[in-house]
Design an enzyme around this catalytic site. Structure first.
Site, mmCIF file in Angstrom:
data_model
loop_
_atom_site.group_PDB
_atom_site.id
_atom_site.type_symbol
_atom_site.label_atom_id
_atom_site.label_comp_id
_atom_site.label_asym_id
_atom_site.label_seq_id
_atom_site.Cartn_x
_atom_site.Cartn_y
_atom_site.Cartn_z
ATOM 1 N NE ARG A 37 -3.847 0.011 2.313
ATOM 2 C CZ ARG A 37 -4.836 0.187 3.163
ATOM 3 N NH1 ARG A 37 -4.984 -0.629 4.182
ATOM 4 N NH2 ARG A 37 -5.683 1.180 3.012
ATOM 5 C CG HIS A 83 -6.524 -1.267 -5.137
ATOM 6 N ND1 HIS A 83 -5.193 -1.424 -4.860
ATOM 7 C CD2 HIS A 83 -6.980 -0.349 -4.237
ATOM 8 C CE1 HIS A 83 -4.841 -0.642 -3.861
ATOM 9 N NE2 HIS A 83 -5.913 0.018 -3.458
ATOM 10 C CE1 TYR A 127 -22.865 14.811 -11.359
ATOM 11 C CE2 TYR A 127 -21.682 14.813 -9.263
ATOM 12 C CZ TYR A 127 -22.868 14.785 -9.978
ATOM 13 O OH TYR A 127 -24.066 14.754 -9.317
#
Length: 839
Positions: A37, A83, A127
């Protein structure tokens, strides 16, 4: 019965303590966070989430010259295939890779709202739209040519690359930051041209020193530009992998010639500084009176760039305000470099040479694997072309055999069992007798009739020659290390020319803590501090010399509850040591004290120093280049007659909150401090007119926490009022001790009239004290050519010449120096010296 149950028990292993189990579990968890990570791989400079995002976009063909895709589409593929974490973590990574103020070279071309330098959040992923930027394609160059190893995804349903075969040194050019369990990484971004030039230098000489590499890599290059102050931190980081650098905002100071106001314009901020929070911090400091001199603060940033405008008040110095802003806001930040990356599954700290070496080794491995892949592919193609050329040269026999076969298998068997001879026209085929392989027979059977034309036959010969040349070239790469490095060099030069740009961040070689002194004309200043803690400075030229006995000029407005307690004449370049009644010492530059008119009380010291509640300044001392030798001492005297000397070097480490200077007994206070060299003489004078004169060497050097020893024994209700240091000089000069009483009387007495005695005595008379002249309030050492300033508790100053004051014996009362009213008292006398310009 018991034995039967015992046999039925499950097999058990050796008992382990809970400490061992927790330790092992914690280590496993820590390594999972580090590797999976938070810490990037040294080969491609990417954390797993960034690598998976880029690979997912590659699989979606979401490249720089294709149409944009919804961010949600990319996030969905990443969390669905590669992931095993939440969508927020993935989208946050995508947002950061698209922000020009976060990445030196953005890896994602974003369309929509991706946040701002003010800390505004990006729009929701439904968006915004994304695609890879052009430079990101270099991460995936030749990935299809078996250049990297592939590993299973989290559920074993997909294969993902262990690392990306990046052609750019991403770990340095974009940097990274991450916090894992027990370790962290913070690598700053750099300029791609500089990094590649350093890589080329390493290729030419792999024994190159880090100092020589720094001729190419000047230092970090941040996307928000700014100015790095000092190269020492950069050198430490590049040598050891860890260091601290100071980044300042870039500014311009404009002065209005009509009004006298200055305007500070901030055009660049340090890396990762939030502009909105910075402006809020400045406004907070001004509102809470921790920052003075600012009249207006505006944010004029627009699409053309960043612009913060700070307008100063009239006659305030923009440089001084900037110094305060650098000290108390994020206009200057400390960037801690910690170059940690994962190498072969293990986190390590690297210096800059090791990072470059790791990148070059990655390129060697990738190009070698690519070469082997291409060589294998070309050899297979060469083999097939050879078969096609042999078949075409014996086309009539081949066609006849195929026609006579009853099935495809029979045709294969007939073709594979014949030794074929090449046609004399095809000299390129080295072997005279040829037996087809299964691959060649398949290609022959798949051959279309139009490929039997004369032109197509010549094309086979051309392709065969070209393939042979390519194979020779690939074998040369594998056999010649120098040739392999030349290929790496050419690729790096290509990358530099394609993506290289100019450096954004400026680097100043030397970091100056305070550089304002060079911008201020040196001038003698009168520093005054009142009992209630108001301080200000005024030019010495304001006070013209007067005749002895004058009424004086008002220096400051004083209330009934306040009096002038300390007066000092110093250069505005000097540093003042301020000693408090709690035995602490503080540092303050003279120019940091506001220069105000006579009608202004001054600024509270609590706004200039980090004073504790009810803490008061009791002594001040000027430090300059002439007396700041660390082998000198600071000599202290207290009101109750204690003296102490401490090495000046013990006061070299300045702290905003002050440090302990001496330990004061209850009811005692510091009345004076002076700089000595260890061979000087000391004179103490008490309020009853007595004095004692002894050698400094009688007081041993002590630490800062010491109380001191007895310098002069006092009669009840008396106190020490003055400390005078008499320098031992080779040339004998005529010095006087000038004494002054609270009712304005004074005199000067030859220094020779005072004999050296042992410390700790009651002393001798220095000035006769009576109802006429009152108690002794001040005493200084002067020469006849000097000038002095006398100051009253009502704020009046008189500047006069020493030669106008009578020279009399010790046992006298003196003459009138200054006229004082009934409620007015003389509180201090300060020597100006003989080189003060009279105006």
């Amino acid at each position: 019965m018991f034995e039967k149950n015992k046999e039925s028990l499950p097999i058990t292993y050796e008992d382990e303590t809970i400490e061992d189990e927790i330790k092992q579990s914690y280590l496993d968890y820590a390594m999972s966070v580090i590797i999976g990570r938070a810490i990037p791989d040294i080969r491609d400079g990417l954390k797993p989430v960034h690598r998976r995002v880029i690979f997912a976009m590659h699989e979606l063909n979401n490249i720089w010259n294709k149409k944009y895709l919804k961010s949600a589409r990319v996030v969905g593929d990443v969390i669905g295939k590669y992931h095993p974490h939440g969508d927020c973590a993935v989208y946050d990574a995508i947002v950061r890779m698209a922000q020009e103020f976060s990445m030196r070279y953005v890896l994602i071309d974003g369309q929509g709202n991706f946040g701002s330098i003010d800390g505004d959040n990006a729009a929701a992923m439904r968006y915004t739209e994304v695609r890879m930027s052009r430079i990101t394609n270099e991460f995936l160059y030749d990935i299809e040519k078996s250049t990297v190893d592939w590993v299973d995804n989290y559920d074993g349903s997909e294969k993902i690359p262990e690392f990306l075969p990046s052609r750019i040194p991403n770990l340095l050019i974009n940097g990274t930051s991450g916090i894992a369990v027990g370790m962290a990484t913070n690598i700053p971004p750099h300029n791609i041209k500089e990094v590649i030039n350093a890589c080329l230098a390493f290729i030419d000489n792999n024994k190159i020193s880090i100092e020589d590499l720094m001729k190419y890599i000047k230092g970090p290059d941040f996307p928000t530009s700014g100015i790095i102050h000092g190269k020492s931190g950069i050198l430490d980081a590049y040598k050891t992998g860890k260091g601290r650098i100071y980044i300042r905002a870039k500014y311009i100071i404009e002065k209005n010639k009509i009004t006298g106001n200055e305007k500070i314009i901030i055009t660049e901020l340090p890396y990762q500084v939030n502009k909105a929070r910075l402006i809020e911090k400045i406004a907070y400091l001004v509102k809470n009176k921790r920052l003075f001199g600012i009249n207006e603060l505006r944010d004029e940033s627009d699409k053309d760039g960043l612009r913060i405008v700070i307008e100063t008040k009239r006659y305030e110095s923009g440089e001084i305000i900037l110094n305060n802003l650098f000290a108390h806001t994020q206009l200057e930040v400390v960037y801690s470099i910690n170059m940690v990356a994962v190498d072969k599954g293990k986190p390590k700290k690297f210096n800059i040479k090791q990072i470059i070496e790791a990148f070059i080794n990655q390129r060697i491995e990738v190009i070698t694997r690519r070469t082997l892949y291409e060589l294998k592919k070309l050899k297979k193609r060469k083999h097939i072309i050879e078969g096609l050329i042999i078949a075409i040269s014996n086309i009539d026999v081949v066609i006849e055999l195929i026609k006579s076969a009853s099935s495809l298998e029979q045709a294969k068997n007939k073709l594979i069992n014949i030794k074929w001879k090449k046609n004399k026209l095809y000299k390129e085929i080295i072997i005279d007798e040829y037996i087809f392989t299964e691959y060649q027979i398949k290609a022959i059977l798949d051959l279309k009739l139009h490929r039997l034309t004369s032109l197509e036959s010549k094309n086979y010969i051309y392709e065969y020659k070209n393939t042979l040349n390519k194979i020779t070239n690939l074998k040369k790469i594998l056999s010649s290390f120098d040739y392999l490095m030349e290929i790496i060099r050419n690729e790096l030069v290509e990358i530099s020319s394609k993506y290289g740009d100019n450096r954004k961040t400026k680097i100043n070689a030397i970091r100056n803590e305070i550089n304002t002194v060079d911008l201020i004309n040196e001038e003698k200043m009168v520093v005054t501090v009142s009992r209630s803690g108001y301080a200000k400075i005024q030019p010495i030229s304001v006070y013209q010399a007067q005749k002895r006995g004058g009424r004086g000029k008002l220096a400051t407005i004083i209330t009934d509850e306040d009096v002038i307690e300390h007066l000092l004449v110093a250069s505005n370049h000097d540093t003042i040591l301020l000693f408090s009644d709690k035995g602490k010492v503080y540092w303050l530059k003279v120019y940091e004290i506001p220069q105000k008119s006579r009608s202004y009380r001054g600024r509270p010291l609590v706004n200039l120093l980090y004073l504790d509640e009810n803490e008061k300044i009791t002594a001040i001392l000027a430090i300059n280049d002439e007396n700041s030798n660390k082998n000198n001492y600071i000599f202290f005297a207290t009101a109750l007659g204690k003296v102490k000397r401490t090495y000046m070097k013990q006061f070299a480490r300045q702290r905003n909150c002050g440090i302990i200077a001496l330990n004061l007994e209850e009811g005692d206070r510091l009345i004076g401090a002076a700089i000595t060299n260890g061979k000087d003489n000391v004179m103490l004078l008490a309020s009853n007119g007595k004095s004692i004169y002894f050698k400094e060497s009688e007081v041993r050097a002590m630490g800062r926490n010491a109380t001191g020893v007895m310098g002069m024994r006092l009669f009840p209700k008396n106190k020490i009022i003055s400390l005078i240091i008499i320098k031992n000089q080779k040339k004998l000069q005529k010095y006087y001790i000038l004494t002054a009483s609270e009712k304005g009387y004074g005199k000067r007495t030859l220094l020779e009239d005072f004999n050296l005695r042992k410390r700790g005595g009651l002393g001798v008379i220095a000035m006769r004290s009576s109802k006429r002249n009152g108690k002794l309030v001040s005493a200084i050492k002067v020469k006849e050519s000097d000038e002095i300033i006398l100051i009253t508790n009502r704020g009046k100053l008189v500047r006069t010449r020493v030669k106008e004051i009578s020279c009399v014996s010790r046992d006298t009362q003196g003459v009138k120096l200054i006229r004082v009213n009934k409620e007015e008292k003389l509180v201090s006398v300060v020597r100006l010296g003989e080189k003060i310009d009279l105006k």
